[in-house]
Design a protein around this motif. Structure first.
Motif, PDB file in Angstrom:
ATOM      1  N   ARG A   1      34.010  33.112  43.981  1.00  0.00           N
ATOM      2  CA  ARG A   1      33.858  34.643  43.965  1.00  0.00           C
ATOM      3  C   ARG A   1      34.879  35.255  44.711  1.00  0.00           C
ATOM      4  O   ARG A   1      35.789  36.133  44.357  1.00  0.00           O
ATOM      5  N   ARG A   2      35.350  34.865  45.978  1.00  0.00           N
ATOM      6  CA  ARG A   2      36.609  35.042  46.695  1.00  0.00           C
ATOM      7  C   ARG A   2      37.879  35.048  45.755  1.00  0.00           C
ATOM      8  O   ARG A   2      38.634  35.870  45.604  1.00  0.00           O
TER       9      ARG A   2
ATOM     10  N   SER B   1      41.742  39.595  40.999  1.00  0.00           N
ATOM     11  CA  SER B   1      41.626  40.699  40.231  1.00  0.00           C
ATOM     12  C   SER B   1      42.358  41.923  41.050  1.00  0.00           C
ATOM     13  O   SER B   1      42.537  43.197  40.582  1.00  0.00           O
ATOM     14  N   ALA B   2      42.432  41.912  42.508  1.00  0.00           N
ATOM     15  CA  ALA B   2      42.946  42.859  43.404  1.00  0.00           C
ATOM     16  C   ALA B   2      44.478  43.026  43.096  1.00  0.00           C
ATOM     17  O   ALA B   2      45.216  42.025  42.763  1.00  0.00           O
TER      18      ALA B   2
ATOM     19  N   ALA C   1      38.200  34.878  42.471  1.00  0.00           N
ATOM     20  CA  ALA C   1      38.192  35.797  41.289  1.00  0.00           C
ATOM     21  C   ALA C   1      38.274  37.347  41.952  1.00  0.00           C
ATOM     22  O   ALA C   1      39.059  37.744  41.192  1.00  0.00           O
ATOM     23  N   ARG C   2      38.066  37.722  42.967  1.00  0.00           N
ATOM     24  CA  ARG C   2      38.447  39.017  43.652  1.00  0.00           C
ATOM     25  C   ARG C   2      39.742  39.056  43.813  1.00  0.00           C
ATOM     26  O   ARG C   2      40.489  40.030  43.775  1.00  0.00           O
ATOM     27  N   ALA C   3      40.302  38.045  44.509  1.00  0.00           N
ATOM     28  CA  ALA C   3      41.679  37.819  44.963  1.00  0.00           C
ATOM     29  C   ALA C   3      42.670  38.078  43.580  1.00  0.00           C
ATOM     30  O   ALA C   3      43.595  38.676  43.559  1.00  0.00           O
TER      31      ALA C   3
END
Length: 487
Positions: free
Chosen positions: A462-463, A469-470, A465-467
């Motif tokens: 999840r981390r 997309s950021a 994936a967030r990185a």
């Protein structure tokens, strides 16, 4: 982006495909539970010895467990619809032969034939689901439905089996499979698109080693129930299994199209689901059904129907909890839901470990069953999803085979270990209490595996994936710098 197979399946009728998958899988799960409440009637009607009666179940377990990896990979190689339909036909025919069995030899042989069909239908249904629904919310809902079928089918089979054994005959549950199987074959021909065959060479060495190695391992486990772990045939089977499964691993390193791709174990999330969590969870649950059914009939004096109905608190709660799993997964994540489900199930099984012959049903059995129903409803779908995390459509069959193999091995091992633990307990009630205590230990180990392997893996994913997309806040990189920074 969904795969070509997923996209084409979506254009056809994904809802119809899911219905076919769930009904077919439900038929197998239901059938495996129906036999439990029917065993006393089978023994009385055919005048079977305890050993012969055990092989009514063991013949199915042995073949099912031995052929799972091969059955799973066949769909990837020969085409999923073709293999799925063929396996359904085998299972329906075998069910007819079981229902019509005039002797114990016929019955045991037909049960083995059922195991062949089930060894292909079970992983094929899950691989069809994986290939049909793209990763994301659609697959989460589909896997949640699949998990609900697994949990509800197992407990509902006891109710249905008890009712049929009491009102009609133990044979009725097997006759029912025939029209269901025929209907699913017709529906599969109409709605499921054929996947392309894989090119290249078939992994013959892997097929033989996996089938015979898994078969030897399952035989050793089921044989240990009566003969013990130190018996020569048990020890020999374990040695043979170790040699063949070792050969399987060595072979899979070299071949281009392995029957068990070793890269599937590279993910901590999948490895945690394959190796420990599902195996231990399945072992506890099958042991729970095995001992609870005996307790209800042997200590409380329930008939098969009453014993089946006694499981309804678990079945009903399981159903309604499973309906909410997709929403809960979206909010809390797969791993947290799995950990919560195992923890609640552990609470219910540990509560049952306090049971005695004087324990009242309502407070000593029904209330723990409610907890187990909640736990199963929460855990089954996330456990299946963890075993398929990150799997491509190309490896859907192999991954599904490993999920089902760990479940089947756990089921066989759970009964073997818990029977051995409770062998010298004395009374039936004391044996059940010891078995539930052992099951509590197995569930505690499964929960530890989830917390150590699966929860951190999902958080890392999840981390990442967030990185991805950021938006980038650093200076622009040259192409060379960008390439060097890529892991």
């Amino acid at each position: 982006m969904p795969t070509t197979t997923a996209a084409s399946a979506t254009r056809v009728r994904p809802t119809a495909i899911l219905a076919i998958i769930l009904v077919s899988y439900f038929m197998i799960i239901l059938d495996n539970s129906i036999i439990f409440t029917g065993l006393p009637r089978i023994q009385a009607e055919m005048d079977l010895s305890a050993t012969a009666l055990s092989w009514v179940q063991n013949a199915y377990t042995l073949v099912f467990g031995g052929l799972l990896l091969l059955g799973a990979r066949l769909g990837d190689i020969l085409g999923r619809r073709r293999v799925f339909i063929g396996a359904l036909a085998v299972f329906a025919l075998a069910s007819l032969l079981v229902a019509a069995a005039p002797s114990d030899e016929w019955l045991i042989t037909a049960r083995a034939l059922q195991g062949i069909g089930a060894a292909v239908v079970a992983p094929s249904s899950l691989s069809l689901l994986t290939a049909t629904f793209a990763a994301g919310r659609e697959r989460t809902r589909a896997v949640a439905s699949y998990g609900a079928v697994a949990g509800i089918g197992a407990s509902l089979g006891l109710v249905v089996g008890g009712a049929l054994a009491e009102w009609v005959s133990w044979r009725a549950g097997f006759y029912v499979n025939v029209p269901i199987g025929i209907a699913m074959i017709i529906a599969a021909v109409r709605f499921i698109p054929e996947s392309p065959r894989a090119s290249g060479r078939f992994d013959f060495t892997g097929a033989v080693a996996s089938t015979l190695g898994m078969g030897a391992l399952v035989f050793a486990i089921v044989n240990s129930v009566d003969a013990g772990w130190a018996a020569p045939e048990t020890a020999t089977a374990l040695i043979v299994a170790a040699l063949l499964l070792g050969l399987l691993v060595l072979n899979e390193w070299k071949v281009k199209q392995p029957i068990m791709p070793l890269h599937l174990f590279a993910s901590r999330e999948r490895a945690g689901a394959y190796y420990t969590a599902r195996l231990l969870f399945a072992g506890t649950m099958i042991g729970f059904f095995f001992f609870t059914t005996q307790f209800l009939q042997g200590v409380y004096g329930y008939n098969p129907l009453q014993a089946g109905v006694a499981f309804l608190p678990m079945t009903i709660v399981n159903f309604f909890v499973a309906l909410g799993v997709p929403r809960l997964t979206h909010r809390f994540g797969n791993a947290i839901l799995l950990a919560a489900g195992l923890a609640v199930t552990l609470g219910g099984v540990f509560w049952l470990s306090r049971i005695t012959a004087a324990t009242p049903y309502l407070t000593g059995v029904a209330m723990p069953l409610v907890l187990i129903g909640i736990g199963q409803g929460l855990a089954f779908a996330p456990l299946t999803a963890a075993g398929l995390a990150g799997v491509t459509a190309k490896d859907a069959g192999a991954a599904s085979g490993l999920v089902n193999t760990s479940h089947q091995l756990g089921s066989a091992l759970g009964v073997g270990v818990l029977v051995a633990l409770s062998a010298n307990a004395g009374s039936l009630a004391a044996s059940a209490a010891v078995a539930y205590t052992g099951g509590s230990g197995m569930l505690a180990a499964a929960l530890a595996a989830v917390l150590i392997l699966i929860v951190p893996a999902e958080r890392s994913a999840r981390r990442a994936a967030r990185a991805r997309s950021a938006p980038s806040k650093g200076p622009l990189l040259t192409p060379v710098q960008s390439n060097r920074s890529t892991p």
